[in-house]
Design an enzyme around this catalytic site. Structure first.
Site, short mmCIF file in Angstrom:
data_model
loop_
_atom_site.label_atom_id
_atom_site.label_comp_id
_atom_site.label_asym_id
_atom_site.label_seq_id
_atom_site.Cartn_x
_atom_site.Cartn_y
_atom_site.Cartn_z
N SER A 144 5.61 -4.08 29.91
CA SER A 144 4.37 -3.61 29.71
C SER A 144 4.17 -2.51 30.43
CB SER A 144 3.14 -4.65 29.88
OG SER A 144 1.98 -4.20 29.73
N LYS A 196 0.05 0.17 26.60
CA LYS A 196 -1.38 -0.10 26.84
C LYS A 196 -2.25 0.87 26.17
CE LYS A 196 -1.69 -3.78 29.46
NZ LYS A 196 -2.45 -5.17 28.93
N LYS A 226 5.88 -2.57 25.44
CA LYS A 226 4.42 -2.60 25.17
C LYS A 226 3.76 -1.48 25.69
CE LYS A 226 0.94 -5.75 26.89
NZ LYS A 226 0.60 -7.44 26.99
N ASP A 245 -4.65 -12.51 22.46
CA ASP A 245 -4.41 -12.95 23.60
C ASP A 245 -5.67 -13.47 24.45
OD1 ASP A 245 -3.74 -13.13 26.54
OD2 ASP A 245 -3.83 -10.83 26.80
N ASP A 254 -1.12 -2.84 23.26
CA ASP A 254 -2.02 -3.86 23.81
C ASP A 254 -3.41 -3.15 24.29
OD1 ASP A 254 -3.76 -6.01 24.79
OD2 ASP A 254 -2.30 -6.41 26.51
O1 NPG Z 1 4.24 -8.02 32.86
O2 NPG Z 1 3.24 -9.44 33.88
C1 NPG Z 1 3.11 -8.44 33.20
C2 NPG Z 1 1.92 -7.60 32.86
C3 NPG Z 1 1.89 -7.56 31.36
O3 NPG Z 1 0.37 -6.09 30.60
C4 NPG Z 1 0.42 -7.29 31.01
N1 NPG Z 1 -0.56 -8.11 31.23
O4 NPG Z 1 -3.62 -7.87 29.12
O5 NPG Z 1 -1.62 -8.84 29.12
C5 NPG Z 1 -2.41 -8.14 29.67
C6 NPG Z 1 -2.01 -7.60 30.97
C7 NPG Z 1 -2.72 -8.14 32.17
C8 NPG Z 1 -2.31 -7.83 33.29
C9 NPG Z 1 -3.90 -8.78 32.06
C10 NPG Z 1 -3.00 -8.29 34.58
C11 NPG Z 1 -4.53 -9.21 33.26
C12 NPG Z 1 -4.12 -8.72 34.46
#
Ligand code: NPG
Length: 369
Positions: free
Chosen positions: A136, A164, A162, A239, A189
């Site tokens: 991500s 953001k 992915k 999500d 995302d």
């Molecule tokens: O690789 O752990 C990872 C992060 C993946 O993007 C990611 N997580 O919205 O899914 C999400 C996001 C997130 C991260 C959400 C931290 C909340 C806290």
């Protein structure tokens, strides 16, 4: 199994690079770690995925510590002899707090499986030894910086990217990354950053052959997602809106989601996660395992979950080096875009207690009455 004591700590680990999403920027990962010791000498570890601030969900680290100490543990102690399979029902009278409940259930499950010599993977129903990894990628200051970061991950072998997104950082960065990597499985995302009025705008993502758009609208606007799904061709994946088996069932019935991101913390634990997985398999809905910047403790269990047959898309299950210079367990090292599912008893990773001691900012030992 009877719990003898519970060790609750808050730790703070710097991230290798800041992680910016539509709801804020993380520079470090503060989280609650739980270790339970049972009367028969078994130990169980879990981390609570709640963040330091209530920006992704209403839960946050210190609130988790409070609810666990004040309500969840007394209930568990009161039950006396306990198995992980009973935890969710016991804690059901307390509303919400899925991440805190998941932490308690997972620590108990880890201790239980260690006692029985069974790995998380075998217990949950793993179907493979290796899982495909996605990564991500946060919002960056420029598109060049994004391209550089994505290229690094592609070179490292990640099998899915992915991005953001948020209003003002969506169509153009996606266009550039898609041009650079025409065949890379790519998804975006939004973490709830858009509204129903943005349907025509989000439609502009359709030409980029994305696997999915994750949680474009408010978590409570499940109907809005169903309406959006009629306008945009890119599959919608929920999500934040999926907090239980029931919410997954409803979102599917409404056609608000055609893919589901399962995050064990968000849905109250691994046992609920397996139920959502099974529901999705029955309905031919692909699932993938989300991430919350976990340390090796949470990641180990996530990787076990991601090895179930219905997890057909690579998850946010990246190598330790994606997050931390030094992990608090034996690090997860990716090979050829894959991670190996731990096979030892329980979560199956060695804990680096000396390092945990170094990064502990507060600690509380709770003895069972
Ligand atoms: O690789 O752990 C990872 C992060 C993946 O993007 C990611 N997580 O919205 O899914 C999400 C996001 C997130 C991260 C959400 C931290 C909340 C806290």
């Amino acid at each position: 199994m009877r719990i003898k004591e519970v060790d609750l700590r808050i730790i703070n680990l710097p991230l290798v690079r800041p992680f910016r999403t539509s709801f804020g920027t993380q520079y470090e990962r503060e989280l609650l770690l739980m270790k339970i010791t049972t009367q028969d000498g078994s130990e169980g570890w879990a981390e609570c995925v709640a963040m330091s601030e209530p920006l992704y969900s209403p839960e946050y680290t210190f609130a988790s510590q409070d609810v666990i100490e004040r309500f969840l543990l007394p209930k568990i102690f009161e039950a006396g002899d306990i198995r992980a399979e009973e935890v969710a029902d016991l804690l059901r009278p307390f509303l919400g707090h899925q991440m805190s409940k998941a932490c308690v259930e997972t620590a108990i499950l880890d201790a239980q499986l260690k006692l029985e010599g069974i790995s998380f993977g075998s217990y949950l129903g793993s179907s493979r030894e290796l899982i495909d990894c996605g990564v991500s990628v946060g919002i960056t200051s420029t598109i060049d910086a994004l391209a550089q970061e994505v290229s690094q991950y592609v070179d490292e072998g990640y099998r899915r990217i992915k991005l953001k997104i948020e209003p003002g950082w969506d169509i153009e960065p996606v266009r550039v990354i898609r041009e650079l990597f025409p065949d890379m499985p790519l998804q975006v995302d939004a973490n709830q950053a858009y509204s129903r009025e943005d349907a025509d705008h989000l439609k502009q993502l359709d030409p980029f052959n994305l696997l999915l758009i994750e949680q474009p609208l408010d978590e409570h606007d499940v109907l809005g997602h169903a309406m959006l799904a009629k306008v945009v061709k890119t599959p919608i994946c929920l999500d934040e809106s999926i907090t239980s088996l029931e919410s997954a069932r409803d979102a599917l019935a409404l056609k608000a989601t055609t893919i589901i991101n399962i995050k064990p913390g968000r849905v109250g634990g691994y046992l609920e996660s397996v139920k959502i997985h099974d529901l999705c398999v029955e309905n031919d809905i692909p699932v993938w395992c989300g991430g919350m910047l976990e340390t090796g403790i949470g990641r180990a269990a996530n990787i076990a979950l991601a090895s179930l047959a219905g997890f057909t898309l690579p998850g946010d299950t990246s190598a330790s080096s994606r997050y931390y210079h030094r992990d608090i367990t034996t690090p997860f090292v990716m090979q050829d875009g894959q991670l190996r599912v731990p096979s030892g008893p329980g979560i199956g990773v060695d804990i680096d207690l000396d390092f945990i001691d170094e990064i502990t900012t507060s600690r509380k030992l709770i003895l069972a009455p």
